[in-house]
Design an enzyme around this catalytic site. Structure first.
Site, PDB file in Angstrom:
ATOM      1  N   HIS A  72       1.151  -7.512   5.374  1.00 13.17           N
ATOM      2  CA  HIS A  72       1.964  -7.742   4.082  1.00 13.17           C
ATOM      3  C   HIS A  72       2.726  -6.340   5.017  1.00 13.17           C
ATOM      4  O   HIS A  72       2.287  -5.388   4.798  1.00 13.17           O
ATOM      5  CB  HIS A  72       1.814  -7.775   2.911  1.00 13.17           C
ATOM      6  CG  HIS A  72       1.518  -8.622   1.708  1.00 13.17           C
ATOM      7  ND1 HIS A  72       1.071  -8.987   0.957  1.00 13.17           N
ATOM      8  CD2 HIS A  72       1.295  -9.945   2.604  1.00 13.17           C
ATOM      9  CE1 HIS A  72       1.159 -10.436   0.551  1.00 13.17           C
ATOM     10  NE2 HIS A  72       0.660 -10.739   1.963  1.00 13.17           N
ATOM     11  N   TYR A 200       4.754  -6.797  -8.262  1.00 12.33           N
ATOM     12  CA  TYR A 200       5.097  -6.264  -9.446  1.00 12.33           C
ATOM     13  C   TYR A 200       5.613  -6.144 -10.372  1.00 12.33           C
ATOM     14  O   TYR A 200       7.022  -5.599  -9.833  1.00 12.33           O
ATOM     15  CB  TYR A 200       4.793  -4.919  -9.033  1.00 12.33           C
ATOM     16  CG  TYR A 200       3.614  -4.593  -8.519  1.00 12.33           C
ATOM     17  CD1 TYR A 200       2.349  -3.894  -8.668  1.00 12.33           C
ATOM     18  CD2 TYR A 200       3.264  -4.511  -6.868  1.00 12.33           C
ATOM     19  CE1 TYR A 200       1.107  -3.633  -8.337  1.00 12.33           C
ATOM     20  CE2 TYR A 200       2.487  -4.068  -6.114  1.00 12.33           C
ATOM     21  CZ  TYR A 200       1.173  -3.480  -6.752  1.00 12.33           C
ATOM     22  OH  TYR A 200       0.595  -3.848  -5.587  1.00 12.33           O
ATOM     23  N   LYS A 296      -5.888   0.663  -5.259  1.00 13.41           N
ATOM     24  CA  LYS A 296      -6.338   2.364  -4.402  1.00 13.41           C
ATOM     25  C   LYS A 296      -7.878   2.454  -4.966  1.00 13.41           C
ATOM     26  O   LYS A 296      -8.973   3.401  -4.763  1.00 13.41           O
ATOM     27  CB  LYS A 296      -6.277   3.458  -5.123  1.00 13.41           C
ATOM     28  CG  LYS A 296      -4.156   4.165  -4.578  1.00 13.41           C
ATOM     29  CD  LYS A 296      -4.252   4.056  -3.693  1.00 13.41           C
ATOM     30  CE  LYS A 296      -2.819   3.796  -3.155  1.00 13.41           C
ATOM     31  NZ  LYS A 296      -2.958   3.222  -1.188  1.00 13.41           N
ATOM     32  N   TYR A 384       1.605   4.051  -1.120  1.00 13.60           N
ATOM     33  CA  TYR A 384       0.591   2.431  -1.094  1.00 13.60           C
ATOM     34  C   TYR A 384      -0.056   2.200   0.441  1.00 13.60           C
ATOM     35  O   TYR A 384      -1.281   1.078   0.510  1.00 13.60           O
ATOM     36  CB  TYR A 384       1.923   1.737  -1.402  1.00 13.60           C
ATOM     37  CG  TYR A 384       1.441   0.242  -1.777  1.00 13.60           C
ATOM     38  CD1 TYR A 384       0.930  -0.026  -2.820  1.00 13.60           C
ATOM     39  CD2 TYR A 384       1.011  -0.497  -0.804  1.00 13.60           C
ATOM     40  CE1 TYR A 384       1.098  -1.069  -3.488  1.00 13.60           C
ATOM     41  CE2 TYR A 384       0.897  -1.978  -1.582  1.00 13.60           C
ATOM     42  CZ  TYR A 384       1.039  -2.270  -2.853  1.00 13.60           C
ATOM     43  OH  TYR A 384       0.542  -3.649  -3.003  1.00 13.60           O
TER      44      TYR A 384
END
Length: 389
Positions: A72, A200, A296, A384
């Site tokens: 991605h 999101y 995470k 990220y």
């Protein structure tokens, strides 16, 4: 039994460390309380940082990840019915890989089998002993008999509820915790993802996330109450709630279907310090927990394994203990940055029951600033895709 490194926990962290050490001639024994089928039945994280993916390649278990994982370049944040793309590759030069933790664990098990690695399942009542000495050992019960593993070091990869952290005296352990007043209700379905990249969602009804495990299997989440139970959510209720929170283009094209699995996950931030006590080292959930918002959890465990692997390599190859001596502070420095990012993402995207008008305006302003600021997007993106080890 005698080994060099005794590892408690046969999840991805313990198996990855065992694999890396074995490739470099360092002997390990992994003790896992549950069966292999149980471990492989747990559905967990699926977004891998680029640094973690490189560590998987170094461990020689990346063939299926590289062939089947979904690379991605970015993701969307939906707000007020509009989708705003965060261009991870354009902002940082790096990407993430969507590849299920279950699949990674399967790859690690198969690699351990090929190399003749020792992984003991059904190891009950595991206990570390003499961790304040240079001659620690592990005991466990299996088949009605008590077994002993003598080793140089013990690594606890046994999760939040494991025995490893409990072996550190209470007066030497400091714990930090924040419990959030909400949970995630998750549904896994054999349906094509609604988007090629993650979405999101910040919505007045609460947070939502559109994720996936493959081109044909989707993983969706909606914010729910912290005390809600799976039985309260039928498939129809979930799909209706999810669709109500999505932007129109996603809501009109989503494919629904029967659930393969449903879960309720509470949201919590937790850190235990230090991550070393004598010959005992903690890694992963045994030492820290993050809310899943920033993806995470597994990646933070991966950074622990990176630091610990390098430190053990220096110990055995160079007789250099500086990596072991500084493991806790090095690992925690990165962990706290992951904790900060996960906390920030959670605050950015969820609705908090006790928030007032000021809190809501701050959140709105934070989103507006993010969407209008290149610098803010770079900060989000670099966290990220994963900060450097």
């Amino acid at each position: 039994m005698r080994t060099q490194v005794g590892i408690i926990g046969g999840g991805p962290s313990g198996l990855l460390l065992s694999q890396l050490l074995h490739l470099n001639g360092i002997e390990t024994v992994v003790l896992e309380r549950h069966s292999r089928d149980y471990v492989l039945g747990r559905v967990r994280a699926g977004v891998l940082e680029h640094g973690f993916a490189d560590l998987v390649r170094e461990a020689g278990v990346a063939d299926r990840m590289d062939a089947e994982g979904l690379v991605h370049d970015g993701f969307d944040i939906a707000y007020n019915g509009e989708r705003h793309r965060i261009d991870l590759k354009g902002l940082t030069g790096n990407t993430v890989i969507v590849y299920g933790q279950t699949e990674l664990t399967k790859d690690l098990y198969e690699a351990r089998d090929r190399m003749g690695g020792i992984v003991v399942h059904g190891a009950e009542d595991v206990a570390p002993h003499d961790v304040e000495t240079d001659t620690p050992c592990l005991t466990y019960r299996r088949g009605g008999e008590v077994h002993r593993v003598d080793c140089d070091f013990i690594v606890g990869c046994d999760g939040f509820h494991g025995v490893s952290r409990q072996a550190i005296p209470a007066d030497r352990l400091r714990e930090y915790e924040k419990v959030y007043p909400m949970g995630w209700f998750g549904l896994l379905s054999e349906t094509p993802p609604v988007s090629e990249e993650l979405i999101y969602v910040n919505h007045e009804r609460g947070f939502a996330l559109c994720s996936m495990r493959s081109h044909t299997r989707s993983r969706y989440y909606v914010q729910c109450g912290a005390d809600e139970r799976i039985e309260q959510w039928s498939d129809d209720r979930f799909w209706t709630e999810l669709v109500s929170r999505l932007p129109e283009d996603a809501a009109s094209t989503i494919v629904t279907g029967p659930s393969l699995e449903k879960t309720v996950a509470p949201l919590r931030s937790y850190v235990a310090e230090p991550m070393r006590h004598g010959s005992l080292f903690l890694a992963g959930d045994a030492a820290h927990i993050v809310p899943p918002t920033g993806a995470k959890g597994l990646n933070s465990a991966g950074s622990d394994i990176f630091y610990l692997f390098q430190a053990l390599l220096d110990h055995y190859r160079k007789d250099d203990d500086s990596g072991l001596d500084h493991y806790s502070e090095r690992a925690l420095a990165r962990i706290w940055k992951a904790e900060r990012f996960s906390w920030w993402m959670t605050r950015l995207l969820h609705h908090f029951p006790a928030e007032d008008d000021f809190d809501r305006r701050i959140q709105t302003t934070e989103l507006d600033y993010l969407f209008s600021s290149h610098a803010a997007q770079v900060s989000l993106a670099e966290n990220y895709v994963g900060l450097p080890y």
